[in-house]
Design a protein around this motif. Structure first.
Motif, short mmCIF file in Angstrom:
data_model
loop_
_atom_site.label_atom_id
_atom_site.label_comp_id
_atom_site.label_asym_id
_atom_site.label_seq_id
_atom_site.Cartn_x
_atom_site.Cartn_y
_atom_site.Cartn_z
N ASP A 152 0.85 -1.18 0.00
CA ASP A 152 0.00 0.00 0.00
C ASP A 152 0.89 1.24 0.00
OD1 ASP A 152 -1.86 -1.95 0.32
OD2 ASP A 152 -2.46 -1.36 2.35
N PHE A 153 0.50 2.24 -0.78
CA PHE A 153 1.34 3.42 -0.86
C PHE A 153 0.49 4.68 -0.98
CE2 PHE A 153 0.58 2.16 -5.24
CZ PHE A 153 0.34 3.36 -5.90
N ALA A 154 1.11 5.78 -0.56
CA ALA A 154 0.52 7.12 -0.75
C ALA A 154 1.61 7.98 -1.38
CB ALA A 154 0.07 7.70 0.57
N TYR A 155 1.17 8.87 -2.28
CA TYR A 155 2.17 9.69 -2.98
C TYR A 155 1.50 10.95 -3.52
CZ TYR A 155 5.99 10.93 -6.17
OH TYR A 155 7.02 11.58 -6.81
N GLU A 156 2.14 12.07 -3.30
CA GLU A 156 1.65 13.35 -3.84
C GLU A 156 2.48 13.67 -5.07
OE1 GLU A 156 -0.86 16.38 -4.27
OE2 GLU A 156 -0.95 15.09 -2.48
N GLY A 157 1.89 13.50 -6.24
CA GLY A 157 2.61 13.72 -7.48
C GLY A 157 2.27 15.04 -8.13
N ILE A 158 2.79 15.23 -9.31
CA ILE A 158 2.53 16.45 -10.07
C ILE A 158 1.21 16.28 -10.82
CG2 ILE A 158 3.36 17.95 -11.94
CD1 ILE A 158 6.21 17.17 -11.21
N GLY A 159 0.16 16.85 -10.27
CA GLY A 159 -1.15 16.79 -10.90
C GLY A 159 -1.98 15.59 -10.53
N TYR A 160 -1.57 14.81 -9.54
CA TYR A 160 -2.34 13.65 -9.11
C TYR A 160 -1.94 13.31 -7.67
CZ TYR A 160 2.04 11.20 -9.86
OH TYR A 160 3.35 10.82 -9.79
N THR A 161 -2.78 12.55 -6.99
CA THR A 161 -2.51 12.15 -5.61
C THR A 161 -2.95 10.71 -5.39
OG1 THR A 161 -2.91 14.41 -4.82
CG2 THR A 161 -2.95 12.67 -3.18
N ALA A 162 -2.05 9.89 -4.87
CA ALA A 162 -2.40 8.54 -4.43
C ALA A 162 -2.55 8.58 -2.91
CB ALA A 162 -1.30 7.56 -4.83
N VAL A 163 -3.74 8.28 -2.43
CA VAL A 163 -4.02 8.46 -1.01
C VAL A 163 -4.00 7.15 -0.22
CG1 VAL A 163 -5.36 10.55 -1.35
CG2 VAL A 163 -6.50 8.31 -1.47
N GLY A 164 -3.71 6.04 -0.91
CA GLY A 164 -3.69 4.73 -0.28
C GLY A 164 -4.10 3.71 -1.32
N ASN A 165 -3.13 3.26 -2.12
CA ASN A 165 -3.43 2.44 -3.29
C ASN A 165 -2.49 1.23 -3.34
OD1 ASN A 165 -3.90 5.48 -3.94
ND2 ASN A 165 -5.26 4.43 -5.33
N ARG A 166 -2.82 0.28 -4.22
CA ARG A 166 -2.03 -0.94 -4.31
C ARG A 166 -2.11 -1.48 -5.73
NH1 ARG A 166 -4.78 -5.07 -1.02
NH2 ARG A 166 -4.23 -3.69 0.71
N VAL A 167 -1.00 -1.99 -6.25
CA VAL A 167 -0.94 -2.56 -7.60
C VAL A 167 -0.40 -3.99 -7.49
CG1 VAL A 167 0.09 -2.41 -9.89
CG2 VAL A 167 -0.61 -0.32 -8.71
N LEU A 168 -1.21 -4.97 -7.88
CA LEU A 168 -0.81 -6.38 -7.90
C LEU A 168 -1.33 -7.03 -9.18
CD1 LEU A 168 -1.50 -7.46 -4.20
CD2 LEU A 168 0.75 -7.24 -5.30
N PRO A 169 -0.65 -8.01 -9.75
CA PRO A 169 0.63 -8.55 -9.29
C PRO A 169 1.77 -7.58 -9.58
CG PRO A 169 0.08 -9.51 -11.39
CD PRO A 169 -1.11 -8.68 -10.99
N THR A 170 2.85 -7.77 -8.86
CA THR A 170 4.04 -6.97 -9.11
C THR A 170 4.77 -7.52 -10.33
OG1 THR A 170 5.34 -8.38 -7.65
CG2 THR A 170 4.33 -6.41 -6.68
#
Length: 305
Positions: A152-170
């Motif tokens: 799970d990750f959170a990230y403040e990017g340029i023009g977007y925000t991930a507030v608690g997301n997950r990508v599977l499979p890796t």
């Protein structure tokens, strides 16, 4: 260590649709490249180029992940490589998902070559800030690396925000597929050291790079100087092992090509500190293209160690 070679696929040659833009073309070219012993097959990225650029000598491009997925489906060992994708064009998590899916289902065969881009009209058509493309690219690499952890990750990017997301499979490759950083500028070299696995230079004369808005890398001194610059930056940022140097096409395969000239050229690059390179093929038909690929495999690739 083996000196691996990539080859550029001809699927952008829409002027000969029956030869190069069919499923049969994907099957035949991909299998010929794998049989020839090339390490990877590459495609490029121009989703919506301007007509002025196209009419001035530019080229079309199919969707890179669609094409590489089809190539992966008909091969077993060939690496599938973007050369390059323009990273700022897409939300980083869309790219991360595409890479993760392709690497997972191809059993770890993705090589991700990427660049900041240079076609201003294409940026405009895609709604991306051209002047901010370098900051956007750095940002996107950091975001993709987070997504590829599978956590799970959170990230403040340029023009977007991930507030608690997950990508599977890796991705199958850990921590992610090799990241080849394109570009010849000092900033691209620093980006390679700080965020990439290898530098992927565009070795062309100044007359070409003027139109591409990038620094010229056209001779031995330019290559050596860039490698030294990266080593110096490694020391500044505390990176222990310098990035590899993986060139794209540095030899054109065509009827009557000299195998010795190719071997000598690759050996010269190796002596400069280049770890891998590539080739392109000029052919009138798909059959000729495949025959030249196999001939190059017999006369050149089999003699590289």
């Amino acid at each position: 260590m083996a000196f691996n070679l990539s080859v550029t696929f001809p699927f952008d040659h829409i002027q000969q649709p029956e030869e190069y833009t069919t499923m049969a073309a994907v099957h035949e070219c991909a299998k010929a490249v794998e049989e020839a012993g090339f390490y990877s097959g590459t495609v490029t990225d121009h989703p919506v180029p301007s007509y002025r650029w196209l009419d001035g000598g530019g080229h079309y491009a199919q969707d890179p992940f669609v094409m590489l997925s089809m190539v992966a489906a008909v091969t077993t060992t060939l690496r599938v490589q973007t050369n390059i994708i323009v990273l700022p064009y897409r939300n980083p998590f869309i790219t991360a998902r595409a890479v993760s899916s392709l690497d997972h289902f191809s059993n770890g065969r993705v090589i991700l070559g990427m660049g900041a881009g240079y076609l201003k009209p294409e940026f405009k058509a895609l709604g991306v800030d051209f002047d901010n493309r370098n900051d956007i690219m750095d940002d996107h690499i950091k975001a993709m690396k987070l997504a590829w952890t599978g956590e799970d990750f959170a990230y403040e990017g340029i023009g977007y925000t991930a507030v608690g997301n997950r990508v599977l499979p890796t991705p199958a490759q850990k921590p992610h597929p090799p990241l080849l950083i394109g570009g010849n500028s000092k900033r691209a070299l620093r980006r390679t050291v700080e965020l990439g696995d290898a530098w992927h230079p565009f070795i062309v004369p100044k007359m070409v790079t003027d139109t591409a808005r990038t620094a010229a890398i056209s001779g031995d001194d330019d290559i050596v100087g860039s490698i030294e610059y990266m080593k110096e930056h490694c020391e500044k940022v505390g990176r222990a092992t310098p990035p590899q140097v993986i060139c794209s096409s540095t030899f054109v395969i065509k009827q009557g090509f000299s195998a010795q000239e190719a071997l000598d050229g690759y050996q010269s690059l190796r002596e400069l500190g280049v770890d891998a390179s590539g080739a392109s093929i000029e052919a009138a038909t798909r059959a000729e293209w495949c025959d030249l690929a196999r001939q190059f495999g017999e006369e050149v690739i089999s003699k590289l160690d």
